[in-house]
Design a protein around this motif. Structure first.
Motif, mmCIF file in Angstrom:
data_model
loop_
_atom_site.group_PDB
_atom_site.id
_atom_site.type_symbol
_atom_site.label_atom_id
_atom_site.label_comp_id
_atom_site.label_asym_id
_atom_site.label_seq_id
_atom_site.Cartn_x
_atom_site.Cartn_y
_atom_site.Cartn_z
ATOM 1 N N GLU A 1 -23.653 -29.220 -40.008
ATOM 2 C CA GLU A 1 -23.910 -30.434 -40.789
ATOM 3 C C GLU A 1 -23.365 -31.674 -40.079
ATOM 4 O O GLU A 1 -23.842 -32.793 -40.331
ATOM 5 N N ILE A 2 -22.401 -31.489 -39.201
ATOM 6 C CA ILE A 2 -21.890 -32.601 -38.393
ATOM 7 C C ILE A 2 -22.695 -32.720 -37.101
ATOM 8 O O ILE A 2 -23.157 -33.796 -36.718
ATOM 9 N N GLN A 3 -22.875 -31.595 -36.436
ATOM 10 C CA GLN A 3 -23.600 -31.577 -35.164
ATOM 11 C C GLN A 3 -25.021 -32.120 -35.311
ATOM 12 O O GLN A 3 -25.505 -32.895 -34.473
ATOM 13 N N SER A 4 -25.706 -31.724 -36.382
ATOM 14 C CA SER A 4 -27.105 -32.113 -36.551
ATOM 15 C C SER A 4 -27.269 -33.621 -36.680
ATOM 16 O O SER A 4 -28.270 -34.189 -36.219
ATOM 17 N N LYS A 5 -26.301 -34.287 -37.295
ATOM 18 C CA LYS A 5 -26.391 -35.750 -37.456
ATOM 19 C C LYS A 5 -26.275 -36.457 -36.114
ATOM 20 O O LYS A 5 -26.887 -37.506 -35.905
ATOM 21 N N ILE A 6 -25.508 -35.861 -35.205
ATOM 22 C CA ILE A 6 -25.372 -36.445 -33.871
ATOM 23 C C ILE A 6 -26.579 -36.101 -33.018
ATOM 24 O O ILE A 6 -27.081 -36.931 -32.250
ATOM 25 N N ARG A 7 -27.080 -34.879 -33.176
ATOM 26 C CA ARG A 7 -28.247 -34.449 -32.402
ATOM 27 C C ARG A 7 -29.503 -35.251 -32.765
ATOM 28 O O ARG A 7 -30.468 -35.287 -32.004
ATOM 29 N N GLY A 8 -29.481 -35.888 -33.909
ATOM 30 C CA GLY A 8 -30.601 -36.749 -34.285
ATOM 31 C C GLY A 8 -30.713 -37.965 -33.376
ATOM 32 O O GLY A 8 -31.764 -38.617 -33.326
ATOM 33 N N PHE A 9 -29.635 -38.264 -32.655
ATOM 34 C CA PHE A 9 -29.602 -39.420 -31.758
ATOM 35 C C PHE A 9 -29.465 -39.026 -30.290
ATOM 36 O O PHE A 9 -29.978 -39.723 -29.411
ATOM 37 N N TYR A 10 -28.755 -37.924 -30.031
ATOM 38 C CA TYR A 10 -28.467 -37.546 -28.645
ATOM 39 C C TYR A 10 -28.784 -36.071 -28.402
ATOM 40 O O TYR A 10 -28.258 -35.201 -29.100
ATOM 41 N N SER A 11 -29.609 -35.808 -27.402
ATOM 42 C CA SER A 11 -29.921 -34.427 -27.031
ATOM 43 C C SER A 11 -28.771 -33.852 -26.213
ATOM 44 O O SER A 11 -27.879 -34.579 -25.759
ATOM 45 N N ASP A 12 -28.828 -32.537 -25.989
ATOM 46 C CA ASP A 12 -27.780 -31.866 -25.215
ATOM 47 C C ASP A 12 -27.746 -32.373 -23.782
ATOM 48 O O ASP A 12 -26.694 -32.359 -23.138
ATOM 49 N N SER A 13 -28.867 -32.842 -23.268
ATOM 50 C CA SER A 13 -28.905 -33.342 -21.894
ATOM 51 C C SER A 13 -28.184 -34.680 -21.762
ATOM 52 O O SER A 13 -27.775 -35.072 -20.673
ATOM 53 N N VAL A 14 -28.013 -35.388 -22.878
ATOM 54 C CA VAL A 14 -27.308 -36.673 -22.869
ATOM 55 C C VAL A 14 -25.835 -36.477 -23.210
ATOM 56 O O VAL A 14 -24.946 -36.969 -22.516
ATOM 57 N N LEU A 15 -25.565 -35.757 -24.294
ATOM 58 C CA LEU A 15 -24.195 -35.419 -24.687
ATOM 59 C C LEU A 15 -24.151 -33.930 -24.988
ATOM 60 O O LEU A 15 -24.798 -33.468 -25.936
ATOM 61 N N ASN A 16 -23.429 -33.169 -24.187
ATOM 62 C CA ASN A 16 -23.349 -31.739 -24.469
ATOM 63 C C ASN A 16 -22.315 -31.470 -25.560
ATOM 64 O O ASN A 16 -21.596 -32.377 -25.994
ATOM 65 N N SER A 17 -22.216 -30.235 -25.994
ATOM 66 C CA SER A 17 -21.350 -29.900 -27.124
ATOM 67 C C SER A 17 -19.884 -30.178 -26.844
ATOM 68 O O SER A 17 -19.138 -30.603 -27.731
ATOM 69 N N GLY A 18 -19.454 -29.961 -25.598
ATOM 70 C CA GLY A 18 -18.066 -30.234 -25.248
ATOM 71 C C GLY A 18 -17.742 -31.716 -25.326
ATOM 72 O O GLY A 18 -16.662 -32.113 -25.780
ATOM 73 N N GLU A 19 -18.672 -32.529 -24.879
ATOM 74 C CA GLU A 19 -18.479 -33.978 -24.938
ATOM 75 C C GLU A 19 -18.451 -34.465 -26.382
ATOM 76 O O GLU A 19 -17.626 -35.313 -26.755
ATOM 77 N N ILE A 20 -19.331 -33.916 -27.211
ATOM 78 C CA ILE A 20 -19.342 -34.281 -28.628
ATOM 79 C C ILE A 20 -18.041 -33.869 -29.295
ATOM 80 O O ILE A 20 -17.485 -34.599 -30.127
ATOM 81 N N PHE A 21 -17.531 -32.696 -28.928
ATOM 82 C CA PHE A 21 -16.268 -32.206 -29.488
ATOM 83 C C PHE A 21 -15.151 -33.221 -29.205
ATOM 84 O O PHE A 21 -14.361 -33.569 -30.096
#
Length: 262
Positions: A188-208
């Motif tokens: 529910e947190i990740q999906s809100k960010i993925r709506g703006f940034y794909s994994d190629s732009v911000l990967n999961s570690g960077e989002i963390f």
């Protein structure tokens, strides 16, 4: 078992990642109650967010966290491929961070995973700390907590006494999935960010890192020939996602609940 080039094809990915994160916290809880460290080394993005969780765990059990040394090691590209780079350019930065530390005899290195046969991140971190001074190698004890496979690190005795404590073991069922803990962000947190940034732009570690208010390593760019940590993306994401501050609060609350339950 099949290799999962795209981890998100596994519907149980987040559950497994959260289970492993909880194992890390449990290991940290036990260790910090029994040992005192002079420093915590946080190599790369994963080291930074694992060190932040470690610091939060210290605070929860009522102990002061040791100084965290953030090292923007440049060993792999964003696709996980090994690169050749002379990380000795980071010695002045490490030296600056430890200049007020009186003695360094026991350190803790935290990461989400490592390659046990060639633990390049651990090796490079210790080499940088040693080159920065204040260490008498025979007296150095290094505790390493990361996910592994065999529970044995291939490091020469010249790197000091190594106490390797893997918090989880990689399994064939999850072949192809690296940096497991970074996938533990609730959907529910990740999906809100993925709506703006794909994994190629911000990967999961960077989002963390961003969710914890931490900087991320420059994306393949160097500053005066050096990799570096930057808060640039923190501001960019906050400007792009209006409720990002609330997502950060929600995520930190989630981490604290894991710490309480571990």
């Amino acid at each position: 078992m099949a290799k999962y080039k795209n981890p998100w094809t596994r519907p149980d990915l987040i559950d497994e990642a959260q289970r492993r994160l909880k194992l890390f916290i449990k290991k940290i809880k036990t260790l910090v109650k029994e040992s005192d460290f002079d420093l915590i080394l946080a190599p790369g993005n994963s080291g930074v967010f694992m060190a932040k969780i470690t610091s939060m765990t210290y605070n929860y059990i009522g102990k002061s966290s040791p100084l965290i040394i953030k090292i923007p090691l440049y060993l792999k590209d964003r696709m996980g491929r090994r690169i050749k780079f002379d990380n000795s350019v980071l010695i002045p930065d490490v030296k600056r961070q430890i200049e007020r530390v009186k003695k360094i005899r026991k350190i803790l290195i935290v990461d989400d995973d490592l390659t046990e046969k060639n633990p390049a991140t651990v090796r490079a971190s210790i080499e940088l700390l040693t080159a920065a001074g204040k260490i008498k190698m025979p007296d150095l004890t290094v505790f390493v907590i990361a996910e592994g496979q065999t529970g044995s690190l291939k490091l020469a005795k010249s790197f000091g006494k190594i106490c390797y404590l893997p918090f989880a073991k990689a399994s064939k069922e999850w072949m192809g999935v690296c940096n497991f803990v970074s996938y533990s962000i609730p959907w529910e947190i990740q999906s809100k960010i993925r709506g703006f940034y794909s994994d190629s732009v911000l990967n999961s570690g960077e989002i963390f890192c961003l969710l914890l208010g931490e900087p991320i390593r420059s994306k393949g760019k160097l500053r005066r020939g050096k990799p570096y940590f930057s808060y640039m993306w923190n501001n960019t994401v906050k400007n792009k996602i209006r409720d990002f501050g609330e997502l950060q609060k929600e995520f930190k609350s989630y981490i604290m609940n894991l710490i309480k339950d571990a």
